[in-house]
Scaffold this active site. Structure first.
Site, short mmCIF file in Angstrom:
data_model
loop_
_atom_site.label_atom_id
_atom_site.label_comp_id
_atom_site.label_asym_id
_atom_site.label_seq_id
_atom_site.Cartn_x
_atom_site.Cartn_y
_atom_site.Cartn_z
N PHE A 21 6.79 80.88 34.67
CA PHE A 21 5.81 80.67 33.60
C PHE A 21 4.55 81.47 33.92
O PHE A 21 4.10 81.48 35.05
CB PHE A 21 5.49 79.17 33.47
CG PHE A 21 4.80 78.83 32.19
CD1 PHE A 21 5.51 78.74 31.01
CD2 PHE A 21 3.44 78.59 32.16
CE1 PHE A 21 4.88 78.42 29.81
CE2 PHE A 21 2.79 78.28 30.98
CZ PHE A 21 3.52 78.19 29.81
N ALA A 55 5.29 75.63 37.24
CA ALA A 55 4.60 75.14 38.44
C ALA A 55 5.08 73.75 38.85
O ALA A 55 5.17 73.45 40.04
CB ALA A 55 3.09 75.15 38.21
N PHE A 56 5.39 72.91 37.89
CA PHE A 56 5.79 71.53 38.20
C PHE A 56 7.04 71.47 39.07
O PHE A 56 7.21 70.54 39.85
CB PHE A 56 6.00 70.75 36.89
CG PHE A 56 5.96 69.27 37.07
CD1 PHE A 56 4.75 68.60 37.17
CD2 PHE A 56 7.12 68.54 37.14
CE1 PHE A 56 4.71 67.23 37.35
CE2 PHE A 56 7.10 67.16 37.32
CZ PHE A 56 5.88 66.51 37.42
N THR A 85 -5.15 70.72 25.74
CA THR A 85 -4.77 69.32 25.99
C THR A 85 -4.96 68.97 27.47
O THR A 85 -5.25 69.83 28.30
CB THR A 85 -3.29 69.08 25.62
OG1 THR A 85 -2.46 69.80 26.54
CG2 THR A 85 -3.00 69.53 24.19
N HIS A 87 -2.67 68.26 29.50
CA HIS A 87 -1.48 68.66 30.25
C HIS A 87 -1.84 69.42 31.53
O HIS A 87 -1.25 69.20 32.59
CB HIS A 87 -0.58 69.51 29.35
CG HIS A 87 0.68 69.98 29.99
ND1 HIS A 87 1.74 69.15 30.24
CD2 HIS A 87 1.04 71.21 30.45
CE1 HIS A 87 2.71 69.85 30.82
NE2 HIS A 87 2.30 71.10 30.95
N ARG A 126 -7.81 86.97 39.65
CA ARG A 126 -7.32 86.46 40.93
C ARG A 126 -5.92 86.97 41.27
O ARG A 126 -5.38 86.62 42.31
CB ARG A 126 -7.33 84.93 40.89
CG ARG A 126 -8.74 84.38 40.98
CD ARG A 126 -8.90 83.00 40.39
NE ARG A 126 -10.27 82.53 40.53
CZ ARG A 126 -11.29 82.91 39.77
NH1 ARG A 126 -11.10 83.80 38.81
NH2 ARG A 126 -12.51 82.43 39.96
#
Length: 154
Positions: A21, A55-56, A85, A87, A126
């Site tokens: 992602f 990432a989760f 949101t 999230h 970054r």
């Protein structure tokens, strides 16, 4: 006695878990990490990369790799950008907790190279522009921590 991890990657085996992602960012982080590992004498054949959807999912795969006994360090790379949101807050908190937990459970250094930014611009900065490459920084931390732990065990 002082313990310090040397920045010498010779004979280290490193796994990298990278989120697909926001791959326009995570791809740059991955390039920075691999390039830095190789420049510090980690053999390219000793670098394994596992891709996860987001990432989760990073902590689960990081735990599996760290628990395997095959790696001196695991680097986690991802990019979570704030949206409209809440999230973002949930994902950032859970991923950080998950990576920290893997460190505690496996005694293998699992390096947090996951960007959590307010904007795409911050993420780009970054990932190799104004603010350096956080993937490269994570690779340096991985080498140092792997060697530090080896020196403590000795």
């Amino acid at each position: 006695m002082n313990f310090e991890g040397k920045l010498i990657g010779k004979d280290l085996k490193v796994a990298i878990v990278v989120s697909r992602f926001n791959d326009f960012i995570t791809g740059r982080l991955l390039e920075g990490a691999k390039d830095t590992l190789i420049r510090h004498d980690v053999n390219e054949d000793n670098i394994d990369v596992a891709f996860v959807p987001g990432a989760f999912e990073i902590p689960l795969v990081a735990k599996k790799l760290a628990s395997s006994g095959n790696y001196d360090a695991v680097i986690t790379l991802g990019c979570v950008i704030r949206g409209a949101t809440s999230h973002y807050d949930y994902v950032c908190n859970e991923v950080a907790k998950g990576v920290s937990k893997v460190n505690d459970q496996t005694n293998v250094p699992v390096i947090f190279g996951i960007l959590t930014t307010e904007s795409i611009e911050q993420a780009v900065e970054r990932a190799g522009t104004k603010a350096g490459n956080k993937g490269a920084e994570a690779a340096v931390s991985a080498i140092e921590m792997a060697n530090l732990l080896k020196s403590i065990k000795a």
